[in-house]
Motif scaffolding. Structure first.
Motif, PDB file in Angstrom:
ATOM      1  N   ALA A   9       0.847  -1.186   0.000  1.00 36.47           N
ATOM      2  CA  ALA A   9       0.000   0.000   0.000  1.00 36.47           C
ATOM      3  C   ALA A   9       0.885   1.239   0.000  1.00 36.47           C
ATOM      4  O   ALA A   9       1.967   1.234   0.608  1.00 36.47           O
ATOM      5  CB  ALA A   9      -0.911  -0.001   1.218  1.00 36.47           C
ATOM      6  N   ALA A  10       0.413   2.280  -0.651  1.00 35.37           N
ATOM      7  CA  ALA A  10       1.162   3.523  -0.762  1.00 35.37           C
ATOM      8  C   ALA A  10       0.415   4.666  -0.081  1.00 35.37           C
ATOM      9  O   ALA A  10      -0.798   4.816  -0.256  1.00 35.37           O
ATOM     10  CB  ALA A  10       1.407   3.867  -2.236  1.00 35.37           C
ATOM     11  N   ARG A  11       1.163   5.448   0.689  1.00 34.31           N
ATOM     12  CA  ARG A  11       0.588   6.635   1.339  1.00 34.31           C
ATOM     13  C   ARG A  11       0.775   7.854   0.448  1.00 34.31           C
ATOM     14  O   ARG A  11       1.663   7.904  -0.401  1.00 34.31           O
ATOM     15  CB  ARG A  11       1.306   6.926   2.658  1.00 34.31           C
ATOM     16  N   SER A  12      -0.010   8.863   0.709  1.00 37.61           N
ATOM     17  CA  SER A  12       0.199  10.176   0.079  1.00 37.61           C
ATOM     18  C   SER A  12       1.020  11.040   1.024  1.00 37.61           C
ATOM     19  O   SER A  12       0.714  12.212   1.262  1.00 37.61           O
ATOM     20  CB  SER A  12      -1.137  10.840  -0.234  1.00 37.61           C
ATOM     21  N   TYR A  13       2.089  10.444   1.574  1.00 35.04           N
ATOM     22  CA  TYR A  13       2.920  11.095   2.589  1.00 35.04           C
ATOM     23  C   TYR A  13       4.229  10.342   2.655  1.00 35.04           C
ATOM     24  O   TYR A  13       4.301   9.169   2.307  1.00 35.04           O
ATOM     25  CB  TYR A  13       2.192  11.050   3.933  1.00 35.04           C
ATOM     26  N   TYR A  14       5.314  11.015   3.114  1.00 38.22           N
ATOM     27  CA  TYR A  14       6.641  10.396   3.060  1.00 38.22           C
ATOM     28  C   TYR A  14       6.932   9.450   4.227  1.00 38.22           C
ATOM     29  O   TYR A  14       7.799   8.581   4.128  1.00 38.22           O
ATOM     30  CB  TYR A  14       7.718  11.477   3.036  1.00 38.22           C
ATOM     31  N   ALA A  15       6.222   9.621   5.356  1.00 40.39           N
ATOM     32  CA  ALA A  15       6.553   8.869   6.564  1.00 40.39           C
ATOM     33  C   ALA A  15       5.678   7.629   6.714  1.00 40.39           C
ATOM     34  O   ALA A  15       4.552   7.563   6.232  1.00 40.39           O
ATOM     35  CB  ALA A  15       6.401   9.765   7.790  1.00 40.39           C
ATOM     36  N   CYS A  16       6.215   6.653   7.458  1.00 39.18           N
ATOM     37  CA  CYS A  16       5.530   5.381   7.665  1.00 39.18           C
ATOM     38  C   CYS A  16       4.345   5.493   8.617  1.00 39.18           C
ATOM     39  O   CYS A  16       4.297   6.380   9.473  1.00 39.18           O
ATOM     40  CB  CYS A  16       6.510   4.345   8.222  1.00 39.18           C
ATOM     41  N   SER A  17       3.440   4.559   8.482  1.00 40.70           N
ATOM     42  CA  SER A  17       2.322   4.363   9.397  1.00 40.70           C
ATOM     43  C   SER A  17       1.978   2.882   9.402  1.00 40.70           C
ATOM     44  O   SER A  17       2.147   2.206   8.386  1.00 40.70           O
ATOM     45  CB  SER A  17       1.108   5.179   8.963  1.00 40.70           C
ATOM     46  N   ASP A  18       1.525   2.374  10.556  1.00 39.89           N
ATOM     47  CA  ASP A  18       1.091   0.975  10.605  1.00 39.89           C
ATOM     48  C   ASP A  18      -0.432   0.858  10.561  1.00 39.89           C
ATOM     49  O   ASP A  18      -0.977  -0.223  10.793  1.00 39.89           O
ATOM     50  CB  ASP A  18       1.649   0.279  11.848  1.00 39.89           C
ATOM     51  N   ARG A  19      -1.114   1.953  10.242  1.00 40.84           N
ATOM     52  CA  ARG A  19      -2.577   1.940  10.208  1.00 40.84           C
ATOM     53  C   ARG A  19      -3.056   1.832   8.770  1.00 40.84           C
ATOM     54  O   ARG A  19      -2.751   2.704   7.941  1.00 40.84           O
ATOM     55  CB  ARG A  19      -3.129   3.209  10.846  1.00 40.84           C
ATOM     56  N   PRO A  20      -3.820   0.812   8.427  1.00 39.03           N
ATOM     57  CA  PRO A  20      -4.271   0.646   7.039  1.00 39.03           C
ATOM     58  C   PRO A  20      -4.999   1.861   6.480  1.00 39.03           C
ATOM     59  O   PRO A  20      -4.852   2.181   5.303  1.00 39.03           O
ATOM     60  CB  PRO A  20      -5.195  -0.576   7.126  1.00 39.03           C
ATOM     61  N   TYR A  21      -5.759   2.576   7.303  1.00 38.52           N
ATOM     62  CA  TYR A  21      -6.547   3.687   6.764  1.00 38.52           C
ATOM     63  C   TYR A  21      -5.690   4.900   6.408  1.00 38.52           C
ATOM     64  O   TYR A  21      -6.192   5.866   5.845  1.00 38.52           O
ATOM     65  CB  TYR A  21      -7.669   4.093   7.732  1.00 38.52           C
ATOM     66  N   ASP A  22      -4.409   4.858   6.735  1.00 43.12           N
ATOM     67  CA  ASP A  22      -3.504   5.938   6.321  1.00 43.12           C
ATOM     68  C   ASP A  22      -2.992   5.767   4.901  1.00 43.12           C
ATOM     69  O   ASP A  22      -2.259   6.602   4.393  1.00 43.12           O
ATOM     70  CB  ASP A  22      -2.305   6.024   7.272  1.00 43.12           C
ATOM     71  N   TYR A  23      -3.343   4.649   4.263  1.00 40.21           N
ATOM     72  CA  TYR A  23      -2.828   4.341   2.934  1.00 40.21           C
ATOM     73  C   TYR A  23      -3.911   4.514   1.889  1.00 40.21           C
ATOM     74  O   TYR A  23      -5.018   4.013   2.039  1.00 40.21           O
ATOM     75  CB  TYR A  23      -2.263   2.914   2.903  1.00 40.21           C
ATOM     76  N   LYS A  24      -3.553   5.185   0.813  1.00 46.59           N
ATOM     77  CA  LYS A  24      -4.540   5.541  -0.213  1.00 46.59           C
ATOM     78  C   LYS A  24      -4.635   4.502  -1.321  1.00 46.59           C
ATOM     79  O   LYS A  24      -5.718   4.243  -1.831  1.00 46.59           O
ATOM     80  CB  LYS A  24      -4.181   6.908  -0.817  1.00 46.59           C
ATOM     81  N   TYR A  25      -3.500   3.917  -1.710  1.00 42.91           N
ATOM     82  CA  TYR A  25      -3.470   2.998  -2.845  1.00 42.91           C
ATOM     83  C   TYR A  25      -3.099   1.605  -2.350  1.00 42.91           C
ATOM     84  O   TYR A  25      -2.170   1.457  -1.548  1.00 42.91           O
ATOM     85  CB  TYR A  25      -2.450   3.460  -3.894  1.00 42.91           C
ATOM     86  N   TRP A  26      -3.793   0.599  -2.886  1.00 46.10           N
ATOM     87  CA  TRP A  26      -3.583  -0.781  -2.470  1.00 46.10           C
ATOM     88  C   TRP A  26      -3.418  -1.682  -3.676  1.00 46.10           C
ATOM     89  O   TRP A  26      -4.090  -1.485  -4.709  1.00 46.10           O
ATOM     90  CB  TRP A  26      -4.775  -1.277  -1.637  1.00 46.10           C
ATOM     91  N   GLY A  27      -2.546  -2.683  -3.525  1.00 43.82           N
ATOM     92  CA  GLY A  27      -2.449  -3.718  -4.529  1.00 43.82           C
ATOM     93  C   GLY A  27      -3.511  -4.783  -4.315  1.00 43.82           C
ATOM     94  O   GLY A  27      -4.275  -4.734  -3.342  1.00 43.82           O
ATOM     95  N   GLN A  28      -3.519  -5.769  -5.203  1.00 43.13           N
ATOM     96  CA  GLN A  28      -4.552  -6.802  -5.163  1.00 43.13           C
ATOM     97  C   GLN A  28      -4.184  -7.943  -4.216  1.00 43.13           C
ATOM     98  O   GLN A  28      -5.036  -8.767  -3.882  1.00 43.13           O
ATOM     99  CB  GLN A  28      -4.794  -7.363  -6.565  1.00 43.13           C
TER     100      GLN A  28
END
Length: 124
Positions: A97-116
């Protein structure tokens, strides 16, 4: 079209290794933190590891520390989790999953794009 595509999953024996890949198309990853999550049947999705946009900061879940490493090649727009000393409890579908931000997060809802997702099965 914006896509993340995981590859490299499969069946491996306990103690074995797999190298996954997460490749992006339609957008660049070099300004984004990339997280890896997994979901086993009947369980919630959990964070496994994360790498920030520059690759200078990485995080790992306690369950995979010392066994998994994550790296990235921004020139290839790809992130690579290396999974060693695999255990049956690592069996799951793995998602990047890719965030629209440079820093890490372990929360799924912080990620905008997901693979299959790609299936990893550890079994003898």
């Amino acid at each position: 079209q914006l896509r993340l595509v995981e590859s490299g999953g499969g069946l491996v024996q306990p103690g074995g290794s797999l190298r996954l890949s997460c490749a992006a198309s339609g957008f660049t990853l070099n300004v984004r933190a990339i997280g890896w999550f997994r979901q086993a049947p009947g369980k919630e999705r959990e964070g496994v590891s994360c790498i920030n946009s520059s690759g200078g900061d990485t995080n790992y879940a306690d369950s995979v520390k010392g066994r998994f490493t994550i790296s990235r090649d921004n020139a290839k727009n790809t992130v690579y989790p290396q999974m060693n000393s695999l255990k049956p409890e690592d069996t799951a579908v793995y998602y990047c999953a890719a965030r629209s931000y440079y820093a890490c997060s372990d929360r799924p809802y912080d990620y905008k794009y997901w693979g299959q997702g790609t299936q990893v099965t550890v079994s003898s």
